[in-house]
Design a protein around this motif. Structure first.
Motif, PDB file in Angstrom:
ATOM      1  N   UNK A   1      -1.750  12.395   2.276  1.00 33.53           N
ATOM      2  CA  UNK A   1      -1.762  12.216   0.958  1.00 33.53           C
ATOM      3  C   UNK A   1      -0.905  11.172   0.648  1.00 33.53           C
ATOM      4  N   UNK A   2      -1.380  10.419  -0.082  1.00 37.10           N
ATOM      5  CA  UNK A   2      -0.408   9.109  -0.556  1.00 37.10           C
ATOM      6  C   UNK A   2       0.806   9.606  -1.390  1.00 37.10           C
ATOM      7  N   UNK A   3       1.755   9.017  -1.260  1.00 36.85           N
ATOM      8  CA  UNK A   3       2.995   9.179  -1.768  1.00 36.85           C
ATOM      9  C   UNK A   3       2.862   9.319  -3.174  1.00 36.85           C
TER      10      UNK A   3
ATOM     11  N   UNK B   1       0.970  -1.121  -0.095  1.00 31.33           N
ATOM     12  CA  UNK B   1      -0.011   0.004  -0.150  1.00 31.33           C
ATOM     13  C   UNK B   1       1.031   1.310   0.043  1.00 31.33           C
ATOM     14  N   UNK B   2       0.301   2.392  -0.620  1.00 30.12           N
ATOM     15  CA  UNK B   2       1.175   3.633  -0.818  1.00 30.12           C
ATOM     16  C   UNK B   2       1.325   4.125   0.802  1.00 30.12           C
ATOM     17  N   UNK B   3       2.226   4.575   1.218  1.00 28.82           N
ATOM     18  CA  UNK B   3       2.505   5.416   2.308  1.00 28.82           C
ATOM     19  C   UNK B   3       1.888   6.732   2.121  1.00 28.82           C
ATOM     20  N   UNK B   4       1.300   7.353   3.278  1.00 24.53           N
ATOM     21  CA  UNK B   4       0.724   8.485   3.162  1.00 24.53           C
ATOM     22  C   UNK B   4       1.343   9.867   4.062  1.00 24.53           C
ATOM     23  N   UNK B   5       1.356  10.739   3.587  1.00 27.87           N
ATOM     24  CA  UNK B   5       2.185  12.073   4.331  1.00 27.87           C
ATOM     25  C   UNK B   5       1.590  13.063   4.537  1.00 27.87           C
TER      26      UNK B   5
END
Length: 330
Positions: A314-316, A271-275
């Motif tokens: 927000x996703x990477x 899964x995409x990391x979120x920031x």
């Protein structure tokens, strides 16, 4: 001098000579193997070497003679016994002596190696005489094999916990005139693979998987993967050694113990990391407010200078655009 005309004197020259009648001792041989030979004697002499079943006769003996028929030399791999073999001649030939040969029996066995602790293997000879073994070492079948008979050792039941494959060498032949202990049974633990499927990996990304802390698998696209085989009964644990940039991959069904079959249900999901998105507000007049947006939403109302952060991460690699939805009105 028993015939003549009487002279004028006594006759004392007639001679009468007596000799004992002779009779034979004979018998029948049965059961001798083709190619074999047995040596018989009567009264410790008059050797008779016989090479085939049938009738035979010893040289004649004087009537009234005691006789004993015996085996002087046994045939290889057989034992011959004499029936009605002794007595005394009494005015007639003797023909009821019997010599019967039967095959000797010998043990069949060998050596078992490689059997895992707690496992068992079942051997057979000629499709029977089951022999269950639970540890390495010498073994012997319960039933002996007759001289000249064929033998063939096979594995009836392979070990299962862990799964092993046992093979037999020096497994067959004809029984010689001695015990056989040269059969070799060698067991090796079966191997099975651990694998599964990777999903969700970014295009251009890569993830490194490991099993039991080694055997690195670098994957660069979604799809199936398989680790090198491991011995049955081995505990396994699939882990992520290196995460892809901007993503976090997790493993499901990643641990267990091999139990006689390949494992194909390990799942690795990325899964995409979120920031968080934020910054610094300055110059806002006391008592004023300003409303910010990101990508036209996620409204954020600020009423004082200082750091701010939008509520929604927000996703990477996601594009973002911060705008002012409502200016201060003071």
């Amino acid at each position: 001098n028993g015939i003549g005309t009487m002279p004028a004197n006594d006759i004392n020259s007639v001679s009468v000579t007596c000799t004992l009648d002779t009779f034979t001792v004979g018998c029948a041989l049965s059961g001798l193997l083709s190619g074999g030979s047995v040596v018989l004697q009567i009264n410790g002499a008059s050797n008779q070497t016989l090479t085939a079943d049938g009738n035979f006769v010893f040289p004649a003996l004087a009537d009234g003679t005691a006789y004993t028929v015996a085996v002087a030399n046994q045939p290889v791999g057989q034992t011959c016994t004499v029936n009605n073999g002794s007595g005394t001649l009494a005015g007639a030939n003797v023909s009821n002596v019997g010599v019967t040969c039967v095959n000797e029996t010998y043990t069949l066995g060998g050596l078992l190696t490689g059997l895992a602790a707690g496992d068992t293997v079942v051997l057979q000879n000629n499709g029977g005489d089951d022999l269950t073994l639970g540890a390495d070492g010498a073994f012997t079948f319960n039933t002996k094999v007759a001289y000249g008979d064929p033998y063939a050792v096979t594995v009836k039941t392979q070990p299962t916990a862990p799964s092993e494959t046992c093979t037999v060498s020096n497994a067959s032949g004809k029984m010689p005139a001695n015990d056989v202990n040269s059969v070799s049974v060698t067991c090796t633990v079966d191997t099975f693979t651990v694998g599964g499927a990777l999903t969700g990996l970014f295009s251009g990304g890569s993830v490194v998987l490991q099993i039991n802390g080694s055997h690195n698998q670098t994957l660069t696209a979604d799809g199936n993967f398989v680790f090198p085989p491991l011995a049955d009964g081995t505990a396994y644990a699939v882990t992520v050694a290196t995460q892809p940039i901007g993503q976090t991959c997790t493993v499901s069904n990643g641990s267990g113990t091999l139990a006689g079959a390949n494992i194909a249900n390990v799942g690795v999901s990325c899964l995409d990391n979120s920031y968080t998105l934020g910054g610094l507000l300055s110059g806002l007049a006391a008592g004023d407010t300003v409303v910010l947006q990101n990508n036209g939403g996620d409204d954020l109302t600020l009423s004082a200078d200082g750091s701010f952060t939008f509520a929604s991460p927000l996703a990477d690699a996601t594009a973002y655009t911060v705008t002012i939805l409502t200016q201060p009105d003071g």
